[in-house]
Design an enzyme around this catalytic site. Structure first.
Site, PDB file in Angstrom:
ATOM      1  N   HIS A 118       0.861  -1.181   0.000  1.00  0.00           N
ATOM      2  CA  HIS A 118       0.000   0.000   0.000  1.00  0.00           C
ATOM      3  C   HIS A 118       0.900   1.235   0.000  1.00  0.00           C
ATOM      4  O   HIS A 118       2.142   1.107  -0.039  1.00  0.00           O
ATOM      5  CB  HIS A 118      -0.938  -0.022   1.210  1.00  0.00           C
ATOM      6  CG  HIS A 118      -0.235  -0.300   2.507  1.00  0.00           C
ATOM      7  ND1 HIS A 118       0.614   0.608   3.091  1.00  0.00           N
ATOM      8  CD2 HIS A 118      -0.222  -1.403   3.299  1.00  0.00           C
ATOM      9  CE1 HIS A 118       1.095   0.093   4.205  1.00  0.00           C
ATOM     10  NE2 HIS A 118       0.618  -1.135   4.350  1.00  0.00           N
TER      11      HIS A 118
ATOM     12  N   GLN B 285       7.162 -15.579  12.088  1.00  0.00           N
ATOM     13  CA  GLN B 285       6.773 -14.432  12.926  1.00  0.00           C
ATOM     14  C   GLN B 285       5.282 -14.418  13.252  1.00  0.00           C
ATOM     15  O   GLN B 285       4.804 -13.499  13.902  1.00  0.00           O
ATOM     16  CB  GLN B 285       7.197 -13.115  12.282  1.00  0.00           C
ATOM     17  CG  GLN B 285       6.412 -12.691  11.051  1.00  0.00           C
ATOM     18  CD  GLN B 285       6.996 -11.449  10.420  1.00  0.00           C
ATOM     19  OE1 GLN B 285       8.059 -11.489   9.804  1.00  0.00           O
ATOM     20  NE2 GLN B 285       6.330 -10.313  10.578  1.00  0.00           N
TER      21      GLN B 285
ATOM     22  N   HIS C   5       4.070   1.295   2.171  1.00  0.00           N
ATOM     23  CA  HIS C   5       5.258   0.615   1.625  1.00  0.00           C
ATOM     24  C   HIS C   5       5.898   1.457   0.522  1.00  0.00           C
ATOM     25  O   HIS C   5       7.116   1.568   0.431  1.00  0.00           O
ATOM     26  CB  HIS C   5       4.877  -0.740   1.008  1.00  0.00           C
ATOM     27  CG  HIS C   5       4.334  -1.736   1.983  1.00  0.00           C
ATOM     28  ND1 HIS C   5       3.025  -2.136   1.987  1.00  0.00           N
ATOM     29  CD2 HIS C   5       4.934  -2.424   2.985  1.00  0.00           C
ATOM     30  CE1 HIS C   5       2.833  -3.030   2.935  1.00  0.00           C
ATOM     31  NE2 HIS C   5       3.972  -3.222   3.569  1.00  0.00           N
TER      32      HIS C   5
END
Ligand code: PAF
Length: 280
Positions: A34, A61, A37
């Site tokens: 988006h 993660q 970034h």
């Protein structure tokens, strides 16, 4: 933009470019890109001759396997956005490229206090996974500068700490949170919100703003409890609302009015977990 999938291939190319003095800016991502970034890509482009972006949804993660399974994937759109933004190389590895020895014997990072609070507390193992993948990426890309977003305030602090120890020559740039017109922090997870949830989601930002605008020196207990109650009443399940010392994330119960602080929120709207923060 060229797309490289093999760690060995990208490493060889980048080592050769570094040898002839080309500077590399690196933006690690998990895709579903988006404007947030893209602002990192733009910052990297302004300061370096070459921009590398990675897209890899890192299994280690995710403390919740279901969250990993439904993490948004929009690879065609991501490639289009990266090309438009002037990214030079997209590194798109497989799990085997990133974890050639599998998930056994993964590195353990001594993160100390910072891993025991906020997202460290509510997402056990999350920052270990983030450090594992980012260290592997840094080893492969060896950039001059790593670009991270302030929206993930705690992640930026963890990674700054680890990168400074493991890769002291790599500079770190933390770029401001990008927001939707109503104030909602841009996040890949916003894609999972229903129309109704999307309208409600802005209350995280409004709560941060309210605390920022009304906070006074002294005891912070009522401020935090009031904000948790207000968000809960709107339908959120709040993990935390905390007011922390900006430079080390120590949680403050009292504020002297001078110490730089950051207000942080993590809350679920049904199954979607959103985080945001404001520096005061
Ligand atoms: O912030 C993210 O998207 C991820 O945690 C990162 C830094 C790309 C590591 O997987």
């Amino acid at each position: 933009m060229i797309i490289i999938k093999k760690a060995g291939d990208i490493k060889n190319q980048l080592v050769a470019l570094t040898k002839i003095g080309i500077s590399i800016g690196f933006v690690p991502t998990m895709g579903a890109l988006h404007t947030g970034h893209i602002s990192l890509i733009e910052a990297a482009k302004n300061e370096n001759e070459l921009v590398v972006c990675s897209i890899f949804i890192n299994p280690t993660q995710f403390n919740d396997p279901k969250d990993f399974e439904i993490y948004p994937v929009t690879i065609e759109k991501d490639i289009y956005l990266l090309e438009k933004a002037g990214c030079s190389i997209l590194f798109l590895p497989t799990v085997d490229e990133m974890y050639p020895d599998g998930f056994k014997n993964l590195s353990y990072f001594k993160l100390g206090f910072i891993e025991t609070i906020l997202d460290g507390k509510y997402r056990p193992g999350h920052f270990q996974g983030v450090c594992q993948v980012v260290c592997r990426l840094l080893e492969i890309v060896l950039p001059n500068k790593l670009y991270l977003g302030q929206k993930d305030f705690q992640q930026s602090m963890v990674l700054s700490k680890i990168a400074t120890i493991a890769y002291p020559s790599i500079q770190i740039g933390i770029c401001p949170t990008q927001r939707e017109p109503d104030g909602l922090a841009m996040s890949s997870r916003n894609l999972r919100l229903t129309t109704e949830e999307r309208l409600l989601a802005v209350n995280i930002y409004l709560t941060l703003k309210y605390i920022q605008d009304t906070i006074k020196p002294g005891d912070l207990t009522n401020v935090k409890h009031g904000a948790i109650a207000a968000l809960t009443a709107k339908g959120f399940k709040v993990d935390y609302i905390e007011i922390c010392r900006k430079n080390n994330l120590e949680i403050l119960e009292n504020w002297d009015g001078n110490t730089a602080i950051v207000i942080l929120i993590a809350a679920f709207l049904n199954s979607v977990r959103l985080i945001d923060n404001i520096v005061v």
